[in-house]
Every structure is written in structure tokens, then in C-alpha cells.
Design a protein around this motif. Structure first.
Motif, PDB file in Angstrom:
ATOM      1  N   ARG A  44       0.848  -1.192   0.000  1.00  0.00           N
ATOM      2  CA  ARG A  44       0.000   0.000   0.000  1.00  0.00           C
ATOM      3  C   ARG A  44       0.883   1.240   0.000  1.00  0.00           C
ATOM      4  O   ARG A  44       1.132   1.846   1.047  1.00  0.00           O
ATOM      5  CB  ARG A  44      -0.894  -0.059   1.238  1.00  0.00           C
ATOM      6  CG  ARG A  44      -1.926   1.053   1.365  1.00  0.00           C
ATOM      7  CD  ARG A  44      -2.888   0.706   2.469  1.00  0.00           C
ATOM      8  NE  ARG A  44      -3.719   1.806   2.931  1.00  0.00           N
ATOM      9  CZ  ARG A  44      -4.949   1.647   3.380  1.00  0.00           C
ATOM     10  NH1 ARG A  44      -5.502   0.445   3.404  1.00  0.00           N
ATOM     11  NH2 ARG A  44      -5.648   2.675   3.819  1.00  0.00           N
ATOM     12  N   ASN A  46       0.361   4.110  -1.501  1.00  0.00           N
ATOM     13  CA  ASN A  46      -0.406   5.264  -1.984  1.00  0.00           C
ATOM     14  C   ASN A  46      -1.149   5.957  -0.857  1.00  0.00           C
ATOM     15  O   ASN A  46      -2.327   6.242  -0.962  1.00  0.00           O
ATOM     16  CB  ASN A  46      -1.399   4.812  -3.069  1.00  0.00           C
ATOM     17  CG  ASN A  46      -2.131   5.991  -3.676  1.00  0.00           C
ATOM     18  OD1 ASN A  46      -1.652   7.121  -3.654  1.00  0.00           O
ATOM     19  ND2 ASN A  46      -3.316   5.729  -4.208  1.00  0.00           N
ATOM     20  N   SER A  49      -3.484   9.236  -1.664  1.00  0.00           N
ATOM     21  CA  SER A  49      -4.842   9.356  -2.225  1.00  0.00           C
ATOM     22  C   SER A  49      -5.917   9.397  -1.154  1.00  0.00           C
ATOM     23  O   SER A  49      -6.690  10.346  -1.084  1.00  0.00           O
ATOM     24  CB  SER A  49      -5.134   8.196  -3.174  1.00  0.00           C
ATOM     25  OG  SER A  49      -4.557   8.423  -4.435  1.00  0.00           O
ATOM     26  N   TYR A  50      -5.969   8.368  -0.326  1.00  0.00           N
ATOM     27  CA  TYR A  50      -7.094   8.274   0.607  1.00  0.00           C
ATOM     28  C   TYR A  50      -6.682   8.278   2.070  1.00  0.00           C
ATOM     29  O   TYR A  50      -7.531   8.241   2.950  1.00  0.00           O
ATOM     30  CB  TYR A  50      -7.944   7.030   0.304  1.00  0.00           C
ATOM     31  CG  TYR A  50      -8.438   7.046  -1.121  1.00  0.00           C
ATOM     32  CD1 TYR A  50      -7.910   6.173  -2.070  1.00  0.00           C
ATOM     33  CD2 TYR A  50      -9.392   7.968  -1.533  1.00  0.00           C
ATOM     34  CE1 TYR A  50      -8.330   6.222  -3.387  1.00  0.00           C
ATOM     35  CE2 TYR A  50      -9.827   8.019  -2.848  1.00  0.00           C
ATOM     36  CZ  TYR A  50      -9.290   7.149  -3.772  1.00  0.00           C
ATOM     37  OH  TYR A  50      -9.698   7.203  -5.076  1.00  0.00           O
ATOM     38  N   ARG A 379      -1.828   0.873 -13.633  1.00  0.00           N
ATOM     39  CA  ARG A 379      -2.181   0.901 -12.216  1.00  0.00           C
ATOM     40  C   ARG A 379      -3.080  -0.286 -11.853  1.00  0.00           C
ATOM     41  O   ARG A 379      -2.874  -0.953 -10.836  1.00  0.00           O
ATOM     42  CB  ARG A 379      -2.885   2.218 -11.900  1.00  0.00           C
ATOM     43  CG  ARG A 379      -3.296   2.317 -10.441  1.00  0.00           C
ATOM     44  CD  ARG A 379      -3.908   3.658 -10.147  1.00  0.00           C
ATOM     45  NE  ARG A 379      -4.217   3.755  -8.713  1.00  0.00           N
ATOM     46  CZ  ARG A 379      -4.680   4.840  -8.135  1.00  0.00           C
ATOM     47  NH1 ARG A 379      -4.886   5.928  -8.851  1.00  0.00           N
ATOM     48  NH2 ARG A 379      -4.952   4.857  -6.846  1.00  0.00           N
ATOM     49  N   ARG A 383      -2.321  -3.518  -9.419  1.00  0.00           N
ATOM     50  CA  ARG A 383      -3.202  -3.858  -8.298  1.00  0.00           C
ATOM     51  C   ARG A 383      -3.668  -5.301  -8.398  1.00  0.00           C
ATOM     52  O   ARG A 383      -3.567  -6.067  -7.455  1.00  0.00           O
ATOM     53  CB  ARG A 383      -4.420  -2.930  -8.266  1.00  0.00           C
ATOM     54  CG  ARG A 383      -5.413  -3.264  -7.141  1.00  0.00           C
ATOM     55  CD  ARG A 383      -6.711  -2.444  -7.216  1.00  0.00           C
ATOM     56  NE  ARG A 383      -6.431  -1.022  -7.293  1.00  0.00           N
ATOM     57  CZ  ARG A 383      -6.838  -0.242  -8.294  1.00  0.00           C
ATOM     58  NH1 ARG A 383      -7.544  -0.748  -9.294  1.00  0.00           N
ATOM     59  NH2 ARG A 383      -6.547   1.048  -8.291  1.00  0.00           N
ATOM     60  N   GLU A 389      -0.372  -1.112  -4.878  1.00  0.00           N
ATOM     61  CA  GLU A 389      -1.284   0.005  -5.081  1.00  0.00           C
ATOM     62  C   GLU A 389      -0.472   1.286  -5.207  1.00  0.00           C
ATOM     63  O   GLU A 389       0.105   1.769  -4.217  1.00  0.00           O
ATOM     64  CB  GLU A 389      -2.254   0.116  -3.908  1.00  0.00           C
ATOM     65  CG  GLU A 389      -3.336   1.154  -4.126  1.00  0.00           C
ATOM     66  CD  GLU A 389      -4.209   0.868  -5.362  1.00  0.00           C
ATOM     67  OE1 GLU A 389      -4.842  -0.202  -5.395  1.00  0.00           O
ATOM     68  OE2 GLU A 389      -4.264   1.742  -6.282  1.00  0.00           O
ATOM     69  N   PRO A 391      -0.345   5.133  -7.671  1.00  0.00           N
ATOM     70  CA  PRO A 391      -0.873   5.888  -8.820  1.00  0.00           C
ATOM     71  C   PRO A 391       0.256   6.235  -9.796  1.00  0.00           C
ATOM     72  O   PRO A 391       1.404   6.442  -9.399  1.00  0.00           O
ATOM     73  CB  PRO A 391      -1.448   7.150  -8.179  1.00  0.00           C
ATOM     74  CG  PRO A 391      -0.707   7.318  -6.906  1.00  0.00           C
ATOM     75  CD  PRO A 391      -0.167   5.983  -6.494  1.00  0.00           C
TER      76      PRO A 391
ATOM     77  N   ASP B  81      -8.400   2.288  -2.457  1.00  0.00           N
ATOM     78  CA  ASP B  81      -8.295   2.469  -3.897  1.00  0.00           C
ATOM     79  C   ASP B  81      -9.157   1.440  -4.619  1.00  0.00           C
ATOM     80  O   ASP B  81      -9.914   1.768  -5.525  1.00  0.00           O
ATOM     81  CB  ASP B  81      -6.843   2.318  -4.354  1.00  0.00           C
ATOM     82  CG  ASP B  81      -5.918   3.325  -3.699  1.00  0.00           C
ATOM     83  OD1 ASP B  81      -5.571   4.328  -4.350  1.00  0.00           O
ATOM     84  OD2 ASP B  81      -5.534   3.101  -2.531  1.00  0.00           O
ATOM     85  N   TYR B  84     -12.758   2.266  -4.204  1.00  0.00           N
ATOM     86  CA  TYR B  84     -13.133   3.413  -5.029  1.00  0.00           C
ATOM     87  C   TYR B  84     -13.305   3.011  -6.489  1.00  0.00           C
ATOM     88  O   TYR B  84     -14.286   3.353  -7.139  1.00  0.00           O
ATOM     89  CB  TYR B  84     -12.070   4.517  -4.913  1.00  0.00           C
ATOM     90  CG  TYR B  84     -12.285   5.637  -5.895  1.00  0.00           C
ATOM     91  CD1 TYR B  84     -11.590   5.678  -7.108  1.00  0.00           C
ATOM     92  CD2 TYR B  84     -13.211   6.645  -5.645  1.00  0.00           C
ATOM     93  CE1 TYR B  84     -11.811   6.695  -8.025  1.00  0.00           C
ATOM     94  CE2 TYR B  84     -13.441   7.662  -6.552  1.00  0.00           C
ATOM     95  CZ  TYR B  84     -12.737   7.684  -7.744  1.00  0.00           C
ATOM     96  OH  TYR B  84     -12.959   8.682  -8.652  1.00  0.00           O
TER      97      TYR B  84
END
Lengths: 451, 452
Positions: A44, A46, A49-50, A379, A383, A389, A391, B81, B84
């Protein structure tokens, strides 16, 4: 760490006691435990992003949610407002704002952008601004912000100008130069700049922008208002809103500040026009100031706005607290970025001092990334087939530009890797190996299959 | 048990887009419907010693739906991700499709999911404001709302319509109300006022069930009058709609219709739908929080307004499952709630020597009950003070409404309690309230004695 509630006692009506936190730092295994809800087997990388939220903060959130469910009227009348004020006060201190009245809590930076741009839109609709007065933004501004400008500014007769920044970037001076040039061009066209929107840390491609200097230039050049979109900032870089000097400054707390989805603060310097900022969802609090308006926008779950105190408890269990976390994330992501660039024979998108907890790493040209679509494909493939994960960003090379090359061709794709406290070396090695595998197999983006 | 959609007691065929299965035969086991013990368990998180007779304000959510919500939240936290990109939009489509069937909309495109009715109001009123700003409506054109419109909607009218140049007219309504005709007449008169001086009435917002005081409004008839009088847009604010009154958007005929799902449809906080009749496409509704989805239609715009917890909006299928564990599903629940709240209201009115605020046929699962005049409720502050007193001292949660007495009234009833009935309520909740008020009357209590 979760407390079981006895619904038959009066304990439920008192502030629920939390176990005393022992004053030592979190161990590796405790950190793992805090993020044990993250899907295992996924590298993970990334966080940008979230974001992410540790188990102890999630547990605190559940406590707040349960209180609402038990007796919502009592909660909304007696508990909610105080809890939001407590969070706002902690934020005010963190960001060095003068007064808690300058700090509102909203869902996310996207909402904050709508609030600020609606105000600008009203300026046009009500004749305060003239047609073709301008809003300035970076070319790589977040897509939601660009659309918000269209929805509220362009629609109302205003004009939008984008400042194209170089990427890869070598120094702050390159950015400052382009920014100055853009402002001068707009002014020489005889237009007034009503608002400049500057990212503190751009999203894609990700670079730390010298916001303090750019805000200074805006003031020199007579830009009426400056809005810093710092979605990634808090928990990532130092945030001192007085020093930065913008009129509006927004940052998400769920990205790098360990809050659950979702919560952001919007700082609004106390000025004449700040009283005409409104939350678009209007309630009986309309007219009582943005912080109060934002604290009640109808019945909903406000619990993510109430856990800021428990987040501070969490970060203070790390050596050096938030500063320590930021420093460590930065050092690690640079180290990992260099490791990857070396392994792939590529480059970094910016020098280390222009990144925080994220860095752009060039991808091998042999992957043939030639469009946005290719980045989406790659991407998804990473995944679905490799459990990575991350971007990907497409940087086309324009006519006349040299571009950056590796030994096989032009580098047109960059991965944005993040480092947060739960990441480990294996995450980035997994990514390194996945890309090496793809290159070895002679795969190009267009042929990648996704599930 | 398979998820089904029921409208007015009849089941609908599967919608090919959502693949919601057709209703399967009910198993012929002894406990095919939810039992009382199961209901108690589903709401065991409610504070046990509070007579919670105010479902109307914040709604309620059973444990099984909360559990489903938690699962969704965990899914997001586990790999956001992936959630989403691969699950969020299908989840939204599922929720929207269920709502479409429940409300008898023509097409799922007409249904958007938003946070609450307050947000829906902002969306609708924002486009009215654009109408004025962009010259489709003339400054001074009228917008009509009920005097008992929800506070947030009134402010929203001020923020968006008045500010953009519209002239807002309130329809005064009598309270207590004795028949539907009283409301219809006032509404007609207000529209006439709106058209005075050659003005157009551009917009009308009509509550399906007013909040305070709570009365069921004859929306179908009022919408018809709006059409006759050339009102451009009609918006029905049915915050208390779904799960409370019958909702058939085609029959009601409004251009926009919103209802909360967390009030009476067992969803967690918070989720609502905004229905927008397809023929209103040209009116250009947008969610005020603009994201990359801008321009793709309100439904898609509302399905992504930045990173946040959308779980409450994705559990609608689970709420429907819950509802269908009751005899006759949501229709049965509505009917039984209505009968019970009328029974309890009449019991209280008789015990206190007062009256109901409206006839039984003008209420749904909420009813206004007059409080003894000797309590001395003389203004809005008194209602808040009394409500707090009832909560803190007696464990009764109920909102109070102040009715200004008319000239010449002798010993008027100025305070009304809005009692609600939902599946978790029991007669003891109302006996407790009855007894508390009787005790206060016996003691000679007045609101004056309460601190500010």
C-alpha cells in the motif's frame, strides 16, 4: 483498547474513560497492530490518495458514533458542538492561526474549494467583479478544483488562467519564475486577478511548491485573494498559516494526519470579505460565521471531526511526535525513491528537498506509457496481478522539449510513491520487482490485461 | 430472505439493471416475521431508560443495518483504492435502483443520493438562484414556501433566492388544523399574492409532512394547483416522507422530491434521495461540492464529492431487507406506526384534558398533542427549557412546539408535544410521558420556574 459498554449502567451518559496511555513509544508490532485492518498482501504505497487511520483512532470514532446512536437528541444538543470546538482549537494551535474563529471543519479540500469559489462566483453575479476578471491556478491543480472554477467562476463570467509548471522540476526557482511570468502576462492583458489558487503540495505530479514565496509574489502584484490548496500538507510538511500568509488555507486531516474519512480544516484569515463565506449546505446556522455554519449542515455523522484529540495522543506515541513522523516519512520515501530509480535506471521527478512524504519516480521507458489511459491500465494491472497500489502519472513530451531519457527511450511515466508509518521496505521491493518483471517480459502498457 | 421492493403492498418485477431478484415465496416457518424480542435486540443500543418518542428528529437504525455499514467501512479502510475503483459506483447504483422502485420513479437517472434533505434543498435552490443570475427569471419574481417550512429551508431560500433577487412569499397555515381544505385555501391565496403586479411564481417548495408543527400536507392537490397557476418549478420537501407517508412521485407530480432515509427508513445517519423528474433535465442541477464528476448529471456528481465515508448511502439494500422482515414490509410498518401514534396521542390528550393538533387522517407516524395550559408555555424559549427539563430530569425525549395564542383566546393551549411512533416504541414510553406531565401539573409547575 476498546471498552465494552454496559448499557444498563449510567456509565453511558458520562464521558467514557479511555485507558491510560503508557508514556513510551509505539513498537513495530504495535504499529502493525494499529494498521492491521489494512488488506494484507497489498503493497500500500499510496497513502496520498485516501490516507489511513490507526485502530485506536477508529475505536475512538466508534465511541462517538455510539453516543449519537444511544441518544441523538442529547448528543446534538449537549455534546457535538463542544467536541467540534475542541477539535478546531487543537487545529488552530497546530497551524499557528490567531483565533479559533478562523478555523472551520469541513468534509474535505474539495468542499473547501467550493466554499471559496462560491464566494468568488457571487462576486461576479453581484457585480463586484467585472467580466474577465481572472482566477489563476496551477496547470496541475486538482481536477475537482478546476471543475469548481468552471462551475462557479467561468459560468459567472470570470476567466481562468493556468500556470504551467515544469516537470520534472530541478529547483524552486523554476516554479517561481513561471509563476511570476504568468501573473505578469495576465496583468499585461489588462485583467485583474481576483483569486490565485496555489497548491502547497501538488497531487499529480507531486511536488512541494514554495507557497510562502508565491503568496509573497501575489501580494506584490496586487492579487486580491490567495487560496492555498494544501490537501496533502498537514502531517506532511510544516504548516504555519501566518507565515504562509494566504487568505484561505485548506488541508485534509484524513490523508496524513491519521483521521478517519473524512475531515479537513479551512483556515480563513479574518478580513472584511471572510464574513461572506458560506457553507453551500444552508441550515438555521446561516449567517453565524463559516465555522458555526460548517458545524451543523443537517443530520449526519460528524464523528470524524471529533477524534482530533485522540489523533494527537496517537502521534505523540512516536518519537518526535508529528515532526518525527514527518521527518521519518520524508527520509524513507526519498531513500525508497532513489532505490527504485537506481533499480530501474530512471530518475526522480524532483529533488529531495522538493518533496515531503511522496515522491515521483520515473518508470522504465520500455513500458511505453503514452497516455492517461495507459497509466490507468498499468495501475489496475499492478493492483490486480501484483498486489501493488500506486498511482501513475503520464508526462507527455512536447515538441521542442528534450524530455528525460533512460537507456532505452523517453521517460513518460512516473509512479507517485508515498511513505507512511505503516509502510515497510518490502512494499517498495515488491513494486521494484513487479516493474522489473514487466520489463523483462517485454510488456508494454497497451497489452496489459486487468481482471 | 431475498430482497424485494414493495410499493403499496404489491411487489414489482426485477429491474434488469440492478438484477434485484423477484420476490420469492416466503418460507412457511413459524417465525417468518421479526419477533418482538428480535426488535428489542435490534435497537438495544438505544439508551434503555429514555422514553425515546422523537424518532422524527434524528431517526433510528437497527443493529443489523449498522453491522452491514461497519462492514462497508472496513472494506474501504482495508483497501480504499480498490473500493473506489471497483465497488463504490455499483453500490450507489444499487441504492438508487431500490429507491427508484420504492418511489415509483420512471428511471434510475432521476434518483440521486445525497446526505440529507437539507443538502437536497441547497441543490434545488442553487439552480433557482442561477435562474435569477442568468436572467431566466426576473428580479422580483416570486418563490413560495409554507410558513411551517423547515428552518434550514427558510434560510436556504434566503441564501439562494432572496439574495439572487427573488421575492419570497410564505403561506400562513392554521394550527391546530381541522381539515385539508384550510391548507388548500391558504395556498391558493398565497399564489395569487405571488402573481400580483404581473409577477411570475417561479418556484414553490411544499412540505409533504411539516416538521413543527407536524401535519401531513395534501401535496398532490397543491402540486396540481401550482400547475394550474403556472408555477415553473415545484419542489416537495418530504424529509419525513419515505417510511412515513405514501411516496409515489409520479402521482404527486412534483418536479423535485426529496426524502431522508435515516428518519423513517432505518438507514444510518445520513442518507437521502433527491428525485428530479426527467423533463427537468434542462434546469441543470448540480451538487454544490464540485468534483471531477461535474457535468455528468446530478446522480453521478453526488456519488463522488471528494474522499469521505459513503457507507450510510450504500446500505440501503440492507435497510430494505430489514423492513421486509415485518409483516407487509414498509406498508405494514407505516400503517401500524400511524395507528399506534394516534392511539397514544388520543390517550395523552384525554389524560391531560387537551386535544390533538390535527385530525388523525392528517398525520402519519407523528402527531401533535396539546400540553396543559397551566404549564405556562409562553414562548419558544420555554419549549426548549421544558424539553431539556423533560430530558434531564425525567428521561423523556420529545420536542415541544409553541403556538402563539390568537386575540381573545381564553386559557389557550400554547404548547404541543410532537410524539412519534416507530417499531421500537412501546406504550410504556407514552405512559411515562403522561405521568410526568400529570406530576408537573399536580406540583403547580410552570416554565417560568426553569432557569435560562
Amino acid at each position: 483498547m476498546e471498552i465494552k459498554h454496559s448499557l444498563n449502567g449510567e456509565a453511558t451518559h458520562r464521558i467514557l474513560k479511555r485507558p491510560r496511555v503508557t508514556p513510551r513509544f509505539l513498537s513495530e508490532s504495535e504499529i502493525r497492530e494499529e494498521f492491521s485492518h489494512h488488506q494484507s498482501g497489498v503493497a500500500r504505497i499510496n497513502n496520498g490518495s485516501y490516507g489511513s487511520c490507526p485502530g485506536s483512532v477508529l475505536a475512538d470514532q466508534r465511541r462517538w458514533q455510539l453516543r449519537f446512536l444511544q441518544q441523538p437528541d442529547d448528543f446534538c444538543f449537549n455534546t457535538l458542538r463542544k467536541g467540534i470546538l475542541a477539535s478546531r482549537t487543537l487545529i488552530k494551535d497546530l497551524i499557528n492561526a490567531d483565533h479559533v474563529d478562523e478555523v472551520s471543519l469541513v468534509d474535505n479540500a474539495t468542499t473547501a474549494a467550493a466554499i471559496v469559489l462560491q464566494q468568488i462566483g457571487r462576486g461576479f453575479a453581484e457585480g463586484k467583479f467585472q467580466k474577465d476578471d481572472t482566477v489563476l491556478m496551477l496547470h496541475c491543480a486538482f481536477q475537482a478544483v478546476k471543475q469548481s472554477i468552471q462551475a462557479y467562476v467561468t459560468r459567472a463570467g470570470g476567466s481562468a488562467v493556468e500556470v504551467r509548471l515544469p516537470f520534472p522540476v530541478k529547483s524552486e526557482e523554476e516554479i517561481i519564475m513561471e509563476f511570476r511570468k504568468a501573473i505578469e502576462k495576465v496583468k499585461s492583458d489588462g485583467r485583474r486577478i481576483r483569486l490565485a489558487i496555489i497548491d502547497h503540495i501538488t497531487s499529480m505530479p507531486s511536488v512541494v511548491i514554495p507557497v510562502r514565496k508565491l503568496v509573497g509574489i501575489c501580494r506584490e502584484e496586487g492579487v486580491e485573494q490567495v487560496f492555498v490548496d494544501a490537501a496533502h500538507a498537514i502531517g506532511s510538511v510544516k504548516v504555519d498559516v501566518k507565515e504562509i500568509g494566504a487568505d484561505f488555507y485548506v488541508s485534509n486531516l484524513h490523508k496524513w494526519f491519521f483521521c478517519p474519512p473524512s475531515v479537513a480544516f479551512l483556515y480563513c484569515k479574518n478580513t472584511n470579505s471572510s464574513s461572506d463565506l458560506h457553507h453551500p449546505v444552508v441550515t438555521h446556522e446561516y449567517g453565524n460565521g463559516l465555522p458555526i455554519e460548517s458545524s451543523w449542515i443537517g443530520t449526519r455523522d460528524y464523528s470524524s471531526q471529533l477524534v482530533v484529540p485522540s489523533v494527537l495522543e496517537f502521534v505523540n506515541r512516536f518519537e518526535g511526535g508529528m515532526e518525527g513522523i514527518m521527518k521519518s516519512n520524508h527520509e524513507e520515501v526519498v531513500k525508497m525513491g532513489k532505490m527504485l530509480a537506481e533499480a530501474w535506471g530512471t530518475n526522480l521527478g524532483s529533488p529531495p528537498e522538493m518533496c515531503a512524504g511522496m515522491i515521483m519516480v520515473g518508470l522504465p521507458s520500455r513500458l511505453c506509457i503514452t497516455s492517461e489511459e495507459d497509466t490507468v491500465r498499468l495501475r489496475s494491472h499492478l493492483r490486480d496481478c501484483y498486489g501493488v497500489e500506486v498511482p501513475i502519472y503520464y508526462q507527455g513530451v512536447k515538441d521542442g522539449e528534450m524530455g528525460v531519457r533512460d537507456k532505452n527511450g523517453l521517460i513518460t511515466g512516473y509512479a507517485r510513491i508515498s511513505h507512511q508509518v505503516y509502510n515497510k521496505l518490502e512494499d517498495y521491493e515488491k513494486f521494484r520487482d513487479a516493474i522489473n518483471q514487466l520489463v523483462e517480459d517485454g510488456k508494454v502498457c497497451k497489452m496489459l490485461l486487468t481482471q | 430472505m431475498a430482497s424485494t421492493a414493495t410499493i403499496n403492498g404489491t411487489t414489482t418485477a426485477a429491474d434488469p439493471i440492478s438484477r434485484i431478484p423477484k420476490k420469492s415465496k416466503l418460507p412457511s416457518t413459524p417465525h417468518q416475521f421479526i419477533t418482538l424480542a428480535e426488535i428489542v435486540s435490534e435497537f438495544s443500543h438505544h439508551h434503555p431508560s429514555v422514553a425515546r418518542i422523537n424518532n422524527g428528529s434524528f431517526g433510528s437504525c437497527p443493529a443489523s443495518v449498522l453491522a452491514a455499514q461497519k462492514e462497508i467501512q472496513l472494506q474501504w479502510l482495508s483497501q480504499p483504492d480498490d473500493f473506489y475503483f471497483n465497488h463504490l459506483q455499483t453500490g450507489f447504483l444499487r441504492s438508487r435502483t431500490i429507491v427508484k422502485q420504492l418511489i415509483n420513479a420512471d428511471h434510475v437517472d432521476e434518483v440521486s443520493i445525497v446526505d440529507n434533505a437539507t443538502t437536497a434543498a441547497a441543490i434545488v435552490l442553487q439552480q433557482v438562484a442561477w435562474g435569477f443570475a442568468e436572467g431566466r427569471f426576473q428580479k422580483g419574481d416570486a418563490a413560495v414556501m409554507l410558513h411551517y417550512a423547515y428552518g434550514a429551508v427558510k434560510k436556504s431560500m434566503q441564501a439562494y433566492v432572496t439574495r439572487a433577487g427573488g421575492h419570497v412569499i410564505e403561506v400562513p397555515l392554521p394550527f391546530p388544523v381541522t381539515c385539508v381544505d384550510e391548507i388548500v385555501q391558504e395556498f391558493r391565496r398565497a399564489l395569487q399574492r405571488g402573481k400580483m403586479g404581473g409577477r411570475r411564481v417561479r418556484f414553490a417548495v411544499i412540505d409533504h409532512v411539516t416538521s413543527m408543527p407536524s401535519v401531513v400536507i395534501p401535496v398532490k392537490e397543491l402540486v396540481k394547483i401550482c400547475r394550474e397557476e403556472g408555477v415553473d418549478q415545484v419542489f416537495v420537501d418530504a424529509a419525513h416522507g419515505i417510511g412515513c407517508v405514501d411516496v409515489d412521485v409520479k402521482e404527486i407530480g412534483a418536479d423535485f422530491y426529496t426524502s431522508n432515509l435515516h428518519k423513517w427508513f432505518f438507514c444510518p445517519s445520513s442518507v437521502a434521495f433527491l428525485y428530479c423528474k426527467r423533463s427537468m433535465e434542462s434546469c441543470d442541477l448540480h451538487h454544490p461540492v464540485v468534483s471531477h464528476a461535474y457535468g455528468n448529471g446530478l446522480a453521478l456528481e453526488s456519488a463522488w464529492i471528494g474522499t469521505r465515508d459513503y457507507s450510510a448511502q450504500l446500505v440501503v439494500p440492507k435497510a430494505l431487507e430489514f423492513v421486509n422482515r415485518f409483516q407487509d414490509g414498509i406498508e405494514g410498518i407505516k400503517k401500524r406506526n400511524h395507528q399506534a401514534v394516534v392511539e397514544m396521542g388520543e390517550m395523552l390528550a384525554m389524560a391531560w384534558g387537551t386535544h390533538l393538533g390535527c385530525p388523525p387522517e392528517m398525520c402519519c407516524s407523528m402527531i401533535m398533542v396539546g400540553l396543559p395550559a397551566c404549564l405556562g408555555i409562553s414562548n419558544n424559549e420555554d419549549t426548549l427549557k421544558l424539553r431539556t427539563h423533560l430530558r434531564d430530569k425525567f428521561g423523556v425525549e420529545v420536542p415541544i412546539y409553541y403556538r402563539e395564542p390568537k386575540n381573545g383566546e381564553v386559557g389557550p393551549v400554547t404548547g404541543y408535544a410532537r410524539i412519534c411512533y416507530q417499531v421500537y416504541n412501546k406504550p410504556q414510553d407514552y405512559y411515562k410521558f403522561r405521568d410526568v406531565i400529570n406530576e408537573l401539573v399536580r406540583e403547580g409547575f410552570t416554565c417560568e420556574s426553569l432557569p435560562n
